[in-house]
Design a protein around this motif. Structure first.
Motif, mmCIF file in Angstrom:
data_model
loop_
_atom_site.group_PDB
_atom_site.id
_atom_site.type_symbol
_atom_site.label_atom_id
_atom_site.label_comp_id
_atom_site.label_asym_id
_atom_site.label_seq_id
_atom_site.Cartn_x
_atom_site.Cartn_y
_atom_site.Cartn_z
ATOM 1 N N LEU A 104 32.254 51.476 38.859
ATOM 2 C CA LEU A 104 32.418 50.520 39.954
ATOM 3 C C LEU A 104 32.472 49.092 39.392
ATOM 4 C CD1 LEU A 104 29.877 51.978 42.543
ATOM 5 C CD2 LEU A 104 32.363 52.246 42.510
ATOM 6 N N PRO A 105 33.184 48.212 40.063
ATOM 7 C CA PRO A 105 33.243 46.817 39.605
ATOM 8 C C PRO A 105 31.839 46.210 39.520
ATOM 9 C CG PRO A 105 34.842 47.195 41.356
ATOM 10 C CD PRO A 105 33.983 48.426 41.267
ATOM 11 N N GLY A 106 31.519 45.658 38.372
ATOM 12 C CA GLY A 106 30.213 45.040 38.173
ATOM 13 C C GLY A 106 29.088 46.016 37.919
ATOM 14 N N ILE A 131 35.081 49.442 47.473
ATOM 15 C CA ILE A 131 35.819 48.777 48.556
ATOM 16 C C ILE A 131 34.854 47.924 49.381
ATOM 17 C CG2 ILE A 131 37.200 49.106 50.635
ATOM 18 C CD1 ILE A 131 38.023 51.871 49.444
ATOM 19 N N ALA A 132 33.733 48.530 49.787
ATOM 20 C CA ALA A 132 32.789 47.841 50.668
ATOM 21 C C ALA A 132 32.242 46.573 50.015
ATOM 22 C CB ALA A 132 31.651 48.785 51.054
ATOM 23 N N GLN A 133 31.859 46.654 48.737
ATOM 24 C CA GLN A 133 31.282 45.480 48.081
ATOM 25 C C GLN A 133 32.320 44.380 47.908
ATOM 26 O OE1 GLN A 133 27.912 45.071 47.429
ATOM 27 N NE2 GLN A 133 28.619 42.965 47.238
ATOM 28 N N ALA A 134 33.530 44.753 47.534
ATOM 29 C CA ALA A 134 34.596 43.754 47.380
ATOM 30 C C ALA A 134 34.845 43.040 48.709
ATOM 31 C CB ALA A 134 35.877 44.413 46.873
ATOM 32 N N MET A 135 34.813 43.787 49.804
ATOM 33 C CA MET A 135 35.027 43.169 51.119
ATOM 34 C C MET A 135 33.854 42.265 51.487
ATOM 35 S SD MET A 135 36.863 46.290 53.160
ATOM 36 C CE MET A 135 37.042 45.370 54.671
ATOM 37 N N ARG A 136 32.618 42.704 51.189
ATOM 38 C CA ARG A 136 31.454 41.852 51.460
ATOM 39 C C ARG A 136 31.548 40.542 50.688
ATOM 40 N NH1 ARG A 136 28.186 46.231 49.952
ATOM 41 N NH2 ARG A 136 28.124 47.604 51.731
ATOM 42 N N GLY A 138 34.274 39.108 49.875
ATOM 43 C CA GLY A 138 35.487 38.383 50.241
ATOM 44 C C GLY A 138 36.567 38.433 49.176
ATOM 45 N N ASP A 139 36.459 39.398 48.261
ATOM 46 C CA ASP A 139 37.450 39.545 47.185
ATOM 47 C C ASP A 139 38.484 40.583 47.630
ATOM 48 O OD1 ASP A 139 38.898 39.927 44.854
ATOM 49 O OD2 ASP A 139 37.120 39.900 43.556
ATOM 50 N N TRP A 140 39.481 40.121 48.374
ATOM 51 C CA TRP A 140 40.446 41.017 49.010
ATOM 52 C C TRP A 140 41.382 41.660 47.998
ATOM 53 C CZ3 TRP A 140 38.242 42.000 53.269
ATOM 54 C CH2 TRP A 140 37.482 41.030 53.896
ATOM 55 N N ASP A 141 41.682 40.963 46.890
ATOM 56 C CA ASP A 141 42.502 41.587 45.838
ATOM 57 C C ASP A 141 41.759 42.768 45.227
ATOM 58 O OD1 ASP A 141 44.638 39.836 46.171
ATOM 59 O OD2 ASP A 141 43.871 38.410 44.680
ATOM 60 N N LEU A 142 40.475 42.567 44.921
ATOM 61 C CA LEU A 142 39.668 43.656 44.371
ATOM 62 C C LEU A 142 39.539 44.792 45.390
ATOM 63 C CD1 LEU A 142 37.933 44.884 42.149
ATOM 64 C CD2 LEU A 142 35.983 43.592 43.071
ATOM 65 N N ALA A 143 39.359 44.459 46.656
ATOM 66 C CA ALA A 143 39.256 45.497 47.692
ATOM 67 C C ALA A 143 40.522 46.359 47.711
ATOM 68 C CB ALA A 143 39.008 44.873 49.064
ATOM 69 N N ASN A 144 41.681 45.724 47.622
ATOM 70 C CA ASN A 144 42.941 46.482 47.596
ATOM 71 C C ASN A 144 43.058 47.324 46.334
ATOM 72 O OD1 ASN A 144 44.700 46.041 49.995
ATOM 73 N ND2 ASN A 144 44.255 43.901 49.517
ATOM 74 N N ARG A 145 42.616 46.796 45.199
ATOM 75 C CA ARG A 145 42.638 47.590 43.961
ATOM 76 C C ARG A 145 41.687 48.777 44.069
ATOM 77 N NH1 ARG A 145 42.397 42.464 41.595
ATOM 78 N NH2 ARG A 145 40.314 42.855 40.750
#
Length: 180
Positions: A104-106, A131-136, A138-145
């Protein structure tokens, strides 16, 4: 929010945080790949051959859908030791298919893309954690990835589950048991 978190959308009521983040605005996340992968996975997981074998092998805690019942008055095939082993191996492999080698990222040590402890909630489970953490955040590029990562891992798991073969290969010729 259409197709996320209800009615076959992929997280079946477990993605309230994702739905809330989408409603609150901020960014756009394309869940199309995830929804398509969930649909493919569900088709394989709900196949009548797999469902029948799970019924026959009497897996504890398994509640079969109505469509898994034998059709045309035919009895399901008997759960042999070979079939049970093949089924267990496919289910074990499928679960490993949900592990992303990159993590997972991070949090590279958490490999499971469907659930993991949330970053700021102690050990509270987080469905679709990347997905959930990226959205929390506000990193929408990461959420899409991360949507793409989860969709890809679902397809890996689906192919591993599909490897289950309800018809084990016939035994080899007599005397071919590992040599002389």
């Amino acid at each position: 929010v259409e197709g996320v978190g209800g009615g076959g959308g992929g997280c079946e009521g477990h993605c309230g945080e994702i739905r809330r983040a989408l409603r609150s605005g901020g960014g756009a996340v394309d869940f199309g790949p995830l929804i398509a992968s969930v649909s493919t996975f569900a088709k394989t997981a709900n196949s009548s051959a797999l469902q029948s074998m799970m019924i026959e092998c009497d897996l504890k805690g398994f509640t079969p859908p109505q469509r898994a019942q034998p059709q045309g008055g035919k009895k399901p095939k008997k759960c042999t030791k070979a079939r049970l082993i093949a089924l267990n191996e496919a289910l074990t492999a499928m679960e490993r298919g949900f592990l992303s080698p990159a993590g997972l990222p991070g949090r590279k040590w958490f490999l499971h893309v469907l659930q993991a402890p949330a970053l700021y909630m102690g050990y509270g489970a987080d469905p679709y954690p990347g997905i959930a953490q990226a959205m929390r955040d506000g990193d929408w590029d990461l959420a899409n990835r991360q949507v793409k990562v989860v969709a890809d891992q679902l397809l890996v798991a689906e192919s591993l589950l599909r490897s289950w073969n309800p018809k084990p290969p016939p035994p080899g010729p007599r005397g071919a048991r590992g040599g002389a």
